[in-house]
Design a protein around this motif. Structure first.
Motif, PDB file in Angstrom:
ATOM      1  N   SER A  30       0.841  -1.198   0.000  1.00 18.84           N
ATOM      2  CA  SER A  30       0.000   0.000   0.000  1.00 18.84           C
ATOM      3  C   SER A  30       0.877   1.249   0.000  1.00 18.84           C
ATOM      4  N   TYR A  31       0.684   2.098  -1.009  1.00 19.93           N
ATOM      5  CA  TYR A  31       1.406   3.359  -1.032  1.00 19.93           C
ATOM      6  C   TYR A  31       0.974   4.260   0.125  1.00 19.93           C
ATOM      7  N   ALA A  32      -0.274   4.148   0.540  1.00 17.29           N
ATOM      8  CA  ALA A  32      -0.756   4.968   1.652  1.00 17.29           C
ATOM      9  C   ALA A  32       0.022   4.663   2.929  1.00 17.29           C
TER      10      ALA A  32
ATOM     11  N   THR B 185      14.962  11.086  -4.975  1.00 16.76           N
ATOM     12  CA  THR B 185      13.690  11.639  -5.455  1.00 16.76           C
ATOM     13  C   THR B 185      13.279  10.967  -6.753  1.00 16.76           C
ATOM     14  N   TYR B 186      14.225  10.762  -7.644  1.00 14.52           N
ATOM     15  CA  TYR B 186      13.922  10.081  -8.906  1.00 14.52           C
ATOM     16  C   TYR B 186      13.438   8.653  -8.639  1.00 14.52           C
ATOM     17  N   ILE B 187      14.145   7.931  -7.765  1.00 17.40           N
ATOM     18  CA  ILE B 187      13.750   6.558  -7.454  1.00 17.40           C
ATOM     19  C   ILE B 187      12.369   6.531  -6.801  1.00 17.40           C
ATOM     20  N   THR B 188      12.094   7.494  -5.919  1.00 12.49           N
ATOM     21  CA  THR B 188      10.798   7.554  -5.250  1.00 12.49           C
ATOM     22  C   THR B 188       9.671   7.813  -6.242  1.00 12.49           C
ATOM     23  N   LEU B 189       9.901   8.717  -7.189  1.00 20.21           N
ATOM     24  CA  LEU B 189       8.875   9.007  -8.191  1.00 20.21           C
ATOM     25  C   LEU B 189       8.620   7.803  -9.086  1.00 20.21           C
ATOM     26  N   VAL B 190       9.673   7.061  -9.400  1.00 17.91           N
ATOM     27  CA  VAL B 190       9.498   5.840 -10.207  1.00 17.91           C
ATOM     28  C   VAL B 190       8.766   4.781  -9.396  1.00 17.91           C
ATOM     29  N   GLU B 191       9.154   4.623  -8.123  1.00 11.10           N
ATOM     30  CA  GLU B 191       8.535   3.617  -7.264  1.00 11.10           C
ATOM     31  C   GLU B 191       7.050   3.899  -7.054  1.00 11.10           C
ATOM     32  N   SER B 192       6.695   5.172  -6.916  1.00 14.08           N
ATOM     33  CA  SER B 192       5.297   5.536  -6.686  1.00 14.08           C
ATOM     34  C   SER B 192       4.477   5.601  -7.968  1.00 14.08           C
ATOM     35  N   GLY B 193       5.113   5.395  -9.111  1.00 12.39           N
ATOM     36  CA  GLY B 193       4.387   5.365 -10.372  1.00 12.39           C
ATOM     37  C   GLY B 193       4.194   6.710 -11.025  1.00 12.39           C
ATOM     38  N   VAL B 194       4.795   7.751 -10.459  1.00  8.85           N
ATOM     39  CA  VAL B 194       4.650   9.083 -11.043  1.00  8.85           C
ATOM     40  C   VAL B 194       5.464   9.192 -12.331  1.00  8.85           C
TER      41      VAL B 194
ATOM     42  N   VAL C  50       7.864   7.081 -15.302  1.00  6.17           N
ATOM     43  CA  VAL C  50       8.111   5.790 -15.936  1.00  6.17           C
ATOM     44  C   VAL C  50       9.501   5.841 -16.553  1.00  6.17           C
ATOM     45  N   PRO C  51      10.392   4.894 -16.188  1.00  5.82           N
ATOM     46  CA  PRO C  51      11.739   4.903 -16.774  1.00  5.82           C
ATOM     47  C   PRO C  51      11.679   4.842 -18.293  1.00  5.82           C
ATOM     48  N   PRO C  52      12.620   5.488 -18.977  1.00  8.82           N
ATOM     49  CA  PRO C  52      12.585   5.520 -20.445  1.00  8.82           C
ATOM     50  C   PRO C  52      12.555   4.138 -21.076  1.00  8.82           C
ATOM     51  N   GLN C  53      13.279   3.152 -20.513  1.00  6.54           N
ATOM     52  CA  GLN C  53      13.336   1.842 -21.126  1.00  6.54           C
ATOM     53  C   GLN C  53      12.031   1.074 -20.998  1.00  6.54           C
ATOM     54  N   GLN C  54      11.128   1.554 -20.109  1.00  5.29           N
ATOM     55  CA  GLN C  54       9.855   0.878 -19.941  1.00  5.29           C
ATOM     56  C   GLN C  54       8.730   1.520 -20.737  1.00  5.29           C
ATOM     57  N   VAL C  55       9.022   2.602 -21.407  1.00  2.44           N
ATOM     58  CA  VAL C  55       8.005   3.266 -22.207  1.00  2.44           C
ATOM     59  C   VAL C  55       7.806   2.481 -23.494  1.00  2.44           C
ATOM     60  N   ALA C  56       6.577   2.038 -23.765  1.00  4.13           N
ATOM     61  CA  ALA C  56       6.295   1.237 -24.951  1.00  4.13           C
ATOM     62  C   ALA C  56       6.411   2.104 -26.195  1.00  4.13           C
ATOM     63  N   PRO C  57       7.104   1.606 -27.219  1.00  7.34           N
ATOM     64  CA  PRO C  57       7.226   2.400 -28.445  1.00  7.34           C
ATOM     65  C   PRO C  57       5.877   2.611 -29.111  1.00  7.34           C
TER      66      PRO C  57
END
Length: 239
Positions: free
Chosen positions: A136-138, A201-210, A212-219
Protein backbone atom coordinates in the motif's frame (compact mmCIF):
# COMPACT_ATOMS: atom_id res chain seq x y z
CA UNK A 1 20.07 25.18 20.62
CA UNK A 2 17.57 22.71 22.07
CA UNK A 3 18.94 19.81 24.07
CA UNK A 4 18.56 16.07 23.58
CA UNK A 5 15.74 15.76 26.11
CA UNK A 6 13.75 18.57 24.53
CA UNK A 7 14.00 16.96 21.10
CA UNK A 8 12.90 13.50 22.18
CA UNK A 9 10.08 14.96 24.30
CA UNK A 10 8.62 17.08 21.51
CA UNK A 11 8.99 14.43 18.80
CA UNK A 12 7.55 11.84 21.19
CA UNK A 13 4.43 13.92 21.81
CA UNK A 14 4.09 14.58 18.09
CA UNK A 15 4.43 10.84 17.47
CA UNK A 16 1.59 10.08 19.86
CA UNK A 17 -0.62 12.61 18.12
CA UNK A 18 0.41 11.47 14.64
CA UNK A 19 -0.24 7.81 15.37
CA UNK A 20 -3.57 8.55 17.08
CA UNK A 21 -4.88 10.70 14.24
CA UNK A 22 -3.78 8.24 11.56
CA UNK A 23 -5.56 5.39 13.37
CA UNK A 24 -8.85 7.00 14.38
CA UNK A 25 -9.35 9.45 11.51
CA UNK A 26 -7.64 7.91 8.47
CA UNK A 27 -8.42 4.23 8.90
CA UNK A 28 -4.93 2.83 9.46
CA UNK A 29 -4.52 -0.12 11.80
CA UNK A 30 -3.43 0.48 15.41
CA UNK A 31 -0.13 -1.28 14.68
CA UNK A 32 0.55 1.01 11.74
CA UNK A 33 -0.40 4.03 13.83
CA UNK A 34 1.96 3.06 16.65
CA UNK A 35 4.79 2.33 14.23
CA UNK A 36 4.37 5.68 12.46
CA UNK A 37 4.42 7.40 15.85
CA UNK A 38 7.64 5.62 16.81
CA UNK A 39 9.21 6.73 13.53
CA UNK A 40 8.17 10.30 14.30
CA UNK A 41 9.89 10.02 17.68
CA UNK A 42 13.04 8.64 16.06
CA UNK A 43 12.94 11.36 13.39
CA UNK A 44 13.21 13.96 16.11
CA UNK A 45 16.67 12.63 16.97
CA UNK A 46 18.07 11.91 13.51
CA UNK A 47 19.63 15.35 12.78
CA UNK A 48 21.93 14.92 15.78
CA UNK A 49 23.62 11.90 14.21
CA UNK A 50 26.40 14.31 13.23
CA UNK A 51 26.90 15.53 16.79
CA UNK A 52 29.94 14.98 18.93
CA UNK A 53 30.39 11.59 20.53
CA UNK A 54 28.41 10.96 23.65
CA UNK A 55 25.98 8.52 25.22
CA UNK A 56 22.83 9.92 23.50
CA UNK A 57 24.51 9.72 20.10
CA UNK A 58 25.67 6.14 20.70
CA UNK A 59 22.14 5.20 21.74
CA UNK A 60 20.75 6.87 18.63
CA UNK A 61 23.15 4.99 16.36
CA UNK A 62 22.27 1.72 18.08
CA UNK A 63 18.55 2.38 17.63
CA UNK A 64 18.98 3.36 13.98
CA UNK A 65 21.10 0.27 13.32
CA UNK A 66 18.53 -2.00 14.98
CA UNK A 67 15.70 -0.61 12.86
CA UNK A 68 17.78 -0.87 9.68
CA UNK A 69 18.59 -4.51 10.45
CA UNK A 70 14.92 -5.38 10.99
CA UNK A 71 13.97 -3.66 7.74
CA UNK A 72 16.70 -5.57 5.90
CA UNK A 73 15.55 -8.88 7.38
CA UNK A 74 11.93 -8.21 6.47
CA UNK A 75 12.91 -7.35 2.90
CA UNK A 76 14.95 -10.53 2.58
CA UNK A 77 12.10 -12.68 3.87
CA UNK A 78 9.68 -10.95 1.53
CA UNK A 79 11.70 -11.98 -1.52
CA UNK A 80 11.71 -15.60 -0.29
CA UNK A 81 15.28 -15.63 0.95
CA UNK A 82 16.10 -18.49 3.31
CA UNK A 83 16.04 -17.55 7.02
CA UNK A 84 19.78 -18.02 7.56
CA UNK A 85 20.63 -15.55 4.80
CA UNK A 86 18.06 -13.06 6.12
CA UNK A 87 19.62 -13.22 9.59
CA UNK A 88 23.12 -12.77 8.17
CA UNK A 89 22.00 -9.71 6.18
CA UNK A 90 20.40 -8.25 9.32
CA UNK A 91 23.62 -8.72 11.34
CA UNK A 92 25.78 -7.19 8.61
CA UNK A 93 23.36 -4.25 8.27
CA UNK A 94 23.45 -3.60 12.02
CA UNK A 95 27.26 -3.62 12.11
CA UNK A 96 27.53 -1.43 9.02
CA UNK A 97 25.16 1.21 10.38
CA UNK A 98 26.24 1.07 14.03
CA UNK A 99 30.00 1.13 13.50
CA UNK A 100 30.65 1.97 9.87
CA UNK A 101 28.13 4.81 9.76
CA UNK A 102 29.37 6.21 13.06
CA UNK A 103 32.98 6.17 11.84
CA UNK A 104 32.18 7.84 8.52
CA UNK A 105 30.07 10.58 10.09
CA UNK A 106 32.71 11.20 12.71
CA UNK A 107 35.32 11.75 9.98
CA UNK A 108 33.38 13.80 7.45
CA UNK A 109 30.19 15.23 8.97
CA UNK A 110 30.09 18.68 10.55
CA UNK A 111 27.65 19.32 13.38
CA UNK A 112 24.72 21.46 12.24
CA UNK A 113 25.87 21.04 8.66
CA UNK A 114 23.68 19.51 5.97
CA UNK A 115 22.27 16.96 8.44
CA UNK A 116 20.42 19.94 9.88
CA UNK A 117 18.69 20.99 6.67
CA UNK A 118 15.50 20.66 4.66
CA UNK A 119 17.18 18.45 2.00
CA UNK A 120 18.19 16.03 4.77
CA UNK A 121 14.57 15.99 5.94
CA UNK A 122 13.42 15.02 2.44
CA UNK A 123 16.12 12.34 2.18
CA UNK A 124 14.98 10.80 5.47
CA UNK A 125 11.35 10.69 4.34
CA UNK A 126 12.23 9.20 0.96
CA UNK A 127 14.52 6.62 2.56
CA UNK A 128 11.67 5.36 4.75
CA UNK A 129 9.26 5.34 1.79
CA UNK A 130 11.66 3.23 -0.27
CA UNK A 131 12.74 0.81 2.46
CA UNK A 132 9.40 0.22 4.17
CA UNK A 133 7.91 -2.96 2.73
CA UNK A 134 4.20 -2.66 1.98
CA UNK A 135 1.86 -3.19 -0.95
CA UNK A 136 0.00 0.00 0.00
CA UNK A 137 1.41 3.36 -1.03
CA UNK A 138 -0.76 4.97 1.65
CA UNK A 139 1.05 3.00 4.37
CA UNK A 140 4.45 3.83 2.89
CA UNK A 141 3.55 7.54 2.81
CA UNK A 142 2.28 7.28 6.39
CA UNK A 143 5.64 5.99 7.60
CA UNK A 144 7.56 8.53 5.52
CA UNK A 145 5.38 11.29 6.94
CA UNK A 146 6.10 10.15 10.48
CA UNK A 147 9.87 10.30 10.13
CA UNK A 148 9.62 13.63 8.29
CA UNK A 149 7.42 15.21 10.96
CA UNK A 150 9.82 14.21 13.71
CA UNK A 151 12.79 15.47 11.69
CA UNK A 152 11.02 18.78 11.07
CA UNK A 153 10.28 19.19 14.77
CA UNK A 154 14.01 18.99 15.49
CA UNK A 155 14.85 21.69 12.95
CA UNK A 156 12.06 23.99 14.12
CA UNK A 157 12.99 23.51 17.78
CA UNK A 158 16.62 24.41 17.05
CA UNK A 159 15.50 27.62 15.34
CA UNK A 160 13.18 28.49 18.23
CA UNK A 161 16.02 28.06 20.72
CA UNK A 162 18.26 30.27 18.59
CA UNK A 163 16.15 33.29 19.60
CA UNK A 164 17.31 34.84 22.87
CA UNK A 165 15.16 37.24 24.84
CA UNK A 166 16.54 39.96 27.05
CA UNK A 167 13.65 41.87 28.50
CA UNK A 168 11.59 43.09 25.55
CA UNK A 169 14.49 42.76 23.13
CA UNK A 170 14.84 39.65 20.99
CA UNK A 171 18.31 38.73 19.83
CA UNK A 172 19.33 36.01 17.41
CA UNK A 173 22.15 33.68 18.40
CA UNK A 174 24.90 32.59 16.03
CA UNK A 175 23.06 29.30 15.51
CA UNK A 176 20.09 31.10 13.96
CA UNK A 177 19.35 29.88 10.45
CA UNK A 178 21.60 26.84 10.72
CA UNK A 179 18.73 24.31 10.92
CA UNK A 180 15.94 25.34 8.54
CA UNK A 181 18.17 25.83 5.53
CA UNK A 182 18.53 24.60 1.97
CA UNK A 183 22.29 25.04 1.68
CA UNK A 184 25.20 24.70 4.09
CA UNK A 185 28.55 26.44 4.11
CA UNK A 186 30.66 23.72 2.53
CA UNK A 187 30.49 23.05 -1.20
CA UNK A 188 31.31 19.36 -0.77
CA UNK A 189 28.53 18.81 1.76
CA UNK A 190 26.00 20.59 -0.44
CA UNK A 191 27.03 18.58 -3.50
CA UNK A 192 26.77 15.25 -1.70
CA UNK A 193 23.43 16.11 -0.09
CA UNK A 194 21.81 17.22 -3.32
CA UNK A 195 23.25 14.30 -5.28
CA UNK A 196 21.64 11.92 -2.78
CA UNK A 197 18.41 13.93 -2.75
CA UNK A 198 18.03 14.04 -6.54
CA UNK A 199 18.82 10.35 -6.89
CA UNK A 200 16.39 9.29 -4.18
CA UNK A 201 13.69 11.64 -5.45
CA UNK A 202 13.92 10.08 -8.91
CA UNK A 203 13.75 6.56 -7.45
CA UNK A 204 10.80 7.55 -5.25
CA UNK A 205 8.88 9.01 -8.19
CA UNK A 206 9.50 5.84 -10.21
CA UNK A 207 8.53 3.62 -7.26
CA UNK A 208 5.30 5.54 -6.69
CA UNK A 209 4.39 5.36 -10.37
CA UNK A 210 4.65 9.08 -11.04
CA UNK A 211 7.52 8.61 -13.50
CA UNK A 212 8.11 5.79 -15.94
CA UNK A 213 11.74 4.90 -16.77
CA UNK A 214 12.59 5.52 -20.45
CA UNK A 215 13.34 1.84 -21.13
CA UNK A 216 9.86 0.88 -19.94
CA UNK A 217 8.01 3.27 -22.21
CA UNK A 218 6.29 1.24 -24.95
CA UNK A 219 7.23 2.40 -28.45
CA UNK A 220 4.47 4.09 -30.38
CA UNK A 221 3.06 1.78 -32.99
CA UNK A 222 2.70 3.32 -36.38
CA UNK A 223 -0.54 2.73 -38.16
CA UNK A 224 -0.19 0.50 -41.23
CA UNK A 225 -0.53 2.27 -44.57
CA UNK A 226 -4.07 2.26 -45.93
CA UNK A 227 -4.89 -0.44 -48.43
CA UNK A 228 -5.57 1.04 -51.80
CA UNK A 229 -8.58 -0.47 -53.39
CA UNK A 230 -8.94 -0.63 -57.14
CA UNK A 231 -11.45 1.77 -58.59
CA UNK A 232 -14.49 0.03 -60.08
CA UNK A 233 -14.25 2.35 -63.09
CA UNK A 234 -10.64 1.40 -63.91
CA UNK A 235 -9.89 -1.62 -66.04
CA UNK A 236 -6.68 -3.22 -67.11
CA UNK A 237 -8.09 -4.86 -70.19
CA UNK A 238 -6.62 -3.80 -73.48
CA UNK A 239 -8.53 -3.70 -76.71
Amino acid sequence: MAGYKEHISVSGLLGIGYGTVSTFFFGFTPTQGVLSGVLCWIGGMLPDLDSETGRPIKELFSLTAAIASFVAMRSMIRVSTDPDTAILVAVVTYAAVRYGGSFILGKFAVHRGMFHSLPALMIAGEAVFLTYTSDSYAVKFLMAGGISLGFLSHLVLDEVYSVERKGVILRLKKSSGSALKWFGKGLFGNAVAYAILLTMTYITLVESGVLVPPQQVAPTKQAPPPIQQASPFKTTERF
